[in-house]
Write a protein that holds these residues in place. Structure first.
Motif, mmCIF file in Angstrom:
data_model
loop_
_atom_site.group_PDB
_atom_site.id
_atom_site.type_symbol
_atom_site.label_atom_id
_atom_site.label_comp_id
_atom_site.label_asym_id
_atom_site.label_seq_id
_atom_site.Cartn_x
_atom_site.Cartn_y
_atom_site.Cartn_z
ATOM 1 N N ARG A 128 0.954 -1.309 0.087
ATOM 2 C CA ARG A 128 0.034 -0.108 -0.059
ATOM 3 C C ARG A 128 1.258 1.226 0.154
ATOM 4 N NH1 ARG A 128 -4.527 -0.091 4.509
ATOM 5 N NH2 ARG A 128 -5.183 1.806 3.472
ATOM 6 N N VAL A 129 0.599 2.420 -0.759
ATOM 7 C CA VAL A 129 1.328 3.578 -0.975
ATOM 8 C C VAL A 129 0.013 4.662 -1.095
ATOM 9 C CG1 VAL A 129 2.667 5.053 -2.235
ATOM 10 C CG2 VAL A 129 3.122 2.538 -1.890
ATOM 11 N N SER A 130 0.208 5.680 -0.202
ATOM 12 C CA SER A 130 -0.800 6.663 -0.352
ATOM 13 C C SER A 130 0.043 7.908 -0.498
ATOM 14 C CB SER A 130 -1.691 6.993 1.035
ATOM 15 O OG SER A 130 -2.213 7.933 0.878
ATOM 16 N N GLN A 131 -0.707 9.026 -1.671
ATOM 17 C CA GLN A 131 0.045 9.989 -2.070
ATOM 18 C C GLN A 131 -0.686 11.166 -1.290
ATOM 19 O OE1 GLN A 131 -0.774 11.608 -5.991
ATOM 20 N NE2 GLN A 131 1.450 11.756 -6.336
ATOM 21 N N GLY A 132 0.137 12.340 -1.020
ATOM 22 C CA GLY A 132 -0.304 13.289 -0.488
ATOM 23 C C GLY A 132 -0.287 15.012 -0.801
ATOM 24 N N LEU A 133 -0.382 15.042 -2.263
ATOM 25 C CA LEU A 133 -0.424 16.320 -2.873
ATOM 26 C C LEU A 133 -1.506 17.365 -2.386
ATOM 27 C CD1 LEU A 133 0.093 15.080 -6.614
ATOM 28 C CD2 LEU A 133 1.789 15.682 -4.997
ATOM 29 N N VAL A 134 -0.996 18.506 -2.471
ATOM 30 C CA VAL A 134 -1.835 19.702 -2.120
ATOM 31 C C VAL A 134 -2.752 19.945 -3.271
ATOM 32 C CG1 VAL A 134 -2.358 22.186 -1.676
ATOM 33 C CG2 VAL A 134 -0.581 20.744 -0.417
ATOM 34 N N VAL A 135 -4.129 19.421 -3.095
ATOM 35 C CA VAL A 135 -5.036 19.700 -4.412
ATOM 36 C C VAL A 135 -5.909 20.237 -4.039
ATOM 37 C CG1 VAL A 135 -6.345 17.970 -5.715
ATOM 38 C CG2 VAL A 135 -4.139 17.361 -5.278
ATOM 39 N N ILE A 136 -6.426 21.318 -4.630
ATOM 40 C CA ILE A 136 -7.623 22.239 -4.430
ATOM 41 C C ILE A 136 -8.628 22.504 -5.558
ATOM 42 C CG2 ILE A 136 -8.030 24.720 -3.201
ATOM 43 C CD1 ILE A 136 -5.093 25.056 -2.568
ATOM 44 N N PRO A 137 -9.738 21.879 -5.384
ATOM 45 C CA PRO A 137 -10.868 21.959 -6.450
ATOM 46 C C PRO A 137 -11.514 23.306 -6.354
ATOM 47 C CG PRO A 137 -11.298 20.417 -4.858
ATOM 48 C CD PRO A 137 -10.084 20.929 -4.560
ATOM 49 N N THR A 138 -11.712 23.713 -7.448
ATOM 50 C CA THR A 138 -12.577 25.127 -7.438
ATOM 51 C C THR A 138 -13.963 25.196 -7.955
ATOM 52 O OG1 THR A 138 -11.585 25.793 -9.468
ATOM 53 C CG2 THR A 138 -10.308 26.475 -7.462
ATOM 54 N N ASP A 139 -14.615 23.891 -8.371
ATOM 55 C CA ASP A 139 -15.759 23.886 -9.077
ATOM 56 C C ASP A 139 -16.889 24.639 -8.331
ATOM 57 O OD1 ASP A 139 -15.290 21.581 -11.043
ATOM 58 O OD2 ASP A 139 -14.241 20.931 -9.102
ATOM 59 N N SER A 140 -17.147 24.611 -6.997
ATOM 60 C CA SER A 140 -18.216 25.195 -6.205
ATOM 61 C C SER A 140 -17.822 26.626 -5.713
ATOM 62 C CB SER A 140 -19.002 24.292 -5.408
ATOM 63 O OG SER A 140 -17.970 23.921 -4.385
ATOM 64 N N ALA A 141 -16.482 26.719 -5.761
ATOM 65 C CA ALA A 141 -15.991 28.130 -5.192
ATOM 66 C C ALA A 141 -16.462 29.288 -5.627
ATOM 67 C CB ALA A 141 -14.271 27.875 -5.160
ATOM 68 N N THR A 142 -16.328 30.174 -4.511
ATOM 69 C CA THR A 142 -16.819 31.681 -4.998
ATOM 70 C C THR A 142 -15.649 32.352 -5.868
ATOM 71 O OG1 THR A 142 -16.051 32.818 -3.128
ATOM 72 C CG2 THR A 142 -18.210 31.705 -2.832
ATOM 73 N N PRO A 143 -15.954 33.239 -6.477
ATOM 74 C CA PRO A 143 -14.656 34.098 -7.204
ATOM 75 C C PRO A 143 -13.744 34.318 -6.057
ATOM 76 C CG PRO A 143 -16.948 34.795 -7.941
ATOM 77 C CD PRO A 143 -17.240 33.908 -7.039
ATOM 78 N N GLU A 144 -14.208 34.843 -4.988
ATOM 79 C CA GLU A 144 -13.002 35.399 -4.098
ATOM 80 C C GLU A 144 -12.211 34.078 -3.450
ATOM 81 O OE1 GLU A 144 -16.382 38.152 -4.508
ATOM 82 O OE2 GLU A 144 -16.427 35.966 -3.871
ATOM 83 N N GLN A 145 -12.855 32.842 -3.378
ATOM 84 C CA GLN A 145 -12.126 31.946 -2.987
ATOM 85 C C GLN A 145 -11.262 31.349 -3.934
ATOM 86 O OE1 GLN A 145 -15.458 29.302 -1.964
ATOM 87 N NE2 GLN A 145 -14.947 29.060 0.186
ATOM 88 N N ARG A 146 -11.769 31.220 -5.189
ATOM 89 C CA ARG A 146 -10.753 31.083 -6.345
ATOM 90 C C ARG A 146 -9.404 32.019 -6.405
ATOM 91 N NH1 ARG A 146 -15.559 30.963 -9.288
ATOM 92 N NH2 ARG A 146 -16.711 28.833 -9.920
ATOM 93 N N ALA A 147 -9.690 33.276 -6.303
ATOM 94 C CA ALA A 147 -8.588 34.246 -6.247
ATOM 95 C C ALA A 147 -7.842 34.042 -4.949
ATOM 96 C CB ALA A 147 -9.172 35.768 -6.173
ATOM 97 N N LYS A 148 -8.176 33.483 -3.759
ATOM 98 C CA LYS A 148 -7.493 33.061 -2.552
ATOM 99 C C LYS A 148 -6.606 31.923 -2.913
ATOM 100 C CE LYS A 148 -9.643 33.175 1.286
ATOM 101 N NZ LYS A 148 -10.412 32.425 2.450
ATOM 102 N N TYR A 149 -7.237 31.036 -3.615
ATOM 103 C CA TYR A 149 -6.489 29.658 -3.817
ATOM 104 C C TYR A 149 -5.384 29.939 -4.815
ATOM 105 C CZ TYR A 149 -10.933 27.768 -1.758
ATOM 106 O OH TYR A 149 -12.075 27.775 -0.891
ATOM 107 N N GLN A 150 -5.826 30.509 -5.929
ATOM 108 C CA GLN A 150 -4.727 30.880 -6.864
ATOM 109 C C GLN A 150 -3.622 31.562 -6.240
ATOM 110 O OE1 GLN A 150 -4.312 29.541 -9.682
ATOM 111 N NE2 GLN A 150 -6.513 28.971 -10.402
ATOM 112 N N ALA A 151 -3.880 32.744 -5.703
ATOM 113 C CA ALA A 151 -2.716 33.370 -4.988
ATOM 114 C C ALA A 151 -1.945 32.489 -3.886
ATOM 115 C CB ALA A 151 -3.245 34.590 -4.084
#
Length: 344
Positions: free
Chosen positions: A239-262
């Motif tokens: 067994r191996v588990s991977q732990g990348l930082v992954v941030i989906p934006t599908d339901s994010a608000t425009p403000e959240q998307r901007a925060k995540y990209q920054a």
């Protein structure tokens, strides 16, 4: 490149559980709420990372003990416990206790090496033995032996009304099969395989080899996973588990998307070259829609080697941000990667 032959089988998430020093309970309760949300959404696992002498969870095992009483299905893990801070015998007791409370759901992840900033805290942590402490894999081997039920004492029996055991109590027989090692180098990945452990990979690897060679995080991680399985008794089934930082934006608000990209942009420079004397190489944070993230993950050599993930939540966001991210992971990205939510 080896293609990912299977759909995503296990979906988990990882958090460090930040809090305000003036109101630490609120941050810890927020973390517990995210774990219970994760169970409702069908996540297979929730993992906590240690943050010693910082404003993040310093005692994941204690927090997970609380989580065992608020959940019934989700697996609970540490990713990872730095053993340099721990007495393996005492830690084995704590882990077994929480595993019993959880009904066999604890997944302890650990690593070895001296504590971060050891020169500054040695006198507080090990005032009498600081120069003699062993931070090598032998410290981990002590923990493994104790969790597996080997003797901790050469005395057992009744003394007055007290009854003593040779091995750690409580003993949780299935716990040893759920031990994970957080490896960042080929050497540590091979060691974990030889020990028969499960392997946790993250968004950090050691850049090994000639400085003139091009650095490819995904290729380095994939090589470590293959080296682990080559040494593991279970081979390709290990067994191996991977732990990348992954941030989906599908339901994010425009403000959240901007925060995540920054957030991702501010952390991007550390992905361009090895950092510090240990030559640590960081993976870029992945931010985007489900469609974009599926494409990037399928192109990632490390991801193609696994069918389990514990995606790391970004630091310093608000509770509502984490709720949106977890919801999109469970309802959009996970299914798009072939994952089926767990059932309560």
């Amino acid at each position: 490149m080896s293609p990912n032959p299977r759909p995503l089988r296990k979906l988990g998430f990882l958090t460090i559980g930040l809090f305000d020093e003036a109101d630490p309970r609120r941050g810890h309760e927020s973390t517990l709420d995210l774990i219970t949300l994760g169970e409702r959404l069908g996540f297979d696992s929730a993992w906590l990372r240690h943050r010693h002498l910082q404003y993040g969870i310093s005692s994941p095992v204690a927090v997970l003990a609380a989580a065992t009483q608020r959940t019934s299905r989700i697996q609970l893990g540490t990713a990872v416990t730095p053993l340099g801070w721990e007495n393996p015998l005492r830690l084995a007791e704590d882990l077994a206790t929480v595993d019993v409370l959880s009904g066999g759901r604890l997944n302890p992840g650990f690593s070895v090496g001296p504590p971060t900033h050891y020169a500054h805290l040695r006198d507080a942590l090990y005032p009498d033995t600081g120069d003699q402490e062993d931070f090598s894999p032998r410290r981990a081997e002590r923990l493994l032996a104790l969790v597996r039920g080997e003797d901790a004492s050469d005395f057992a029996g009744t003394e007055g009304i007290e009854v003593y055991s040779r091995r750690v109590q409580p003993h949780s027989p299935g716990l040893a099969s759920r031990l994970w090692y957080g490896a960042g180098s080929l050497r540590s990945a091979r060691w974990a395989g030889e020990q028969g452990l499960n392997l946790l990979t993250s968004s950090v690897v050691k850049a090994e080899g000639d400085d003139a060679e091009p650095l490819d995080f995904a290729a380095i991680q994939a090589a470590q996973i293959r080296a682990f399985r080559e040494r593991h008794p279970d081979g390709d089934r290990a067994r191996v588990s991977q732990g990348l930082v992954v941030i989906p934006t599908d339901s994010a608000t425009p403000e959240q998307r901007a925060k995540y990209q920054a957030y991702a942009l501010a952390r991007a420079p550390r992905t361009l070259a090895p950092q510090g004397p240990a030559r640590l190489l960081f993976a870029p944070d992945l931010v985007g829609t489900t469609e974009e993230l599926v494409e990037r993950l399928h192109a990632h050599a490390g991801y193609r080697e696994v069918d389990e993930v514990a995606f790391a939540l970004p630091f310093t966001f608000e509770h509502e941000d984490y709720t949106q991210i977890l919801t999109d992971l469970a309802t959009r990205l996970g299914p798009a990667l072939g994952w089926t939510p767990g059932q309560d």
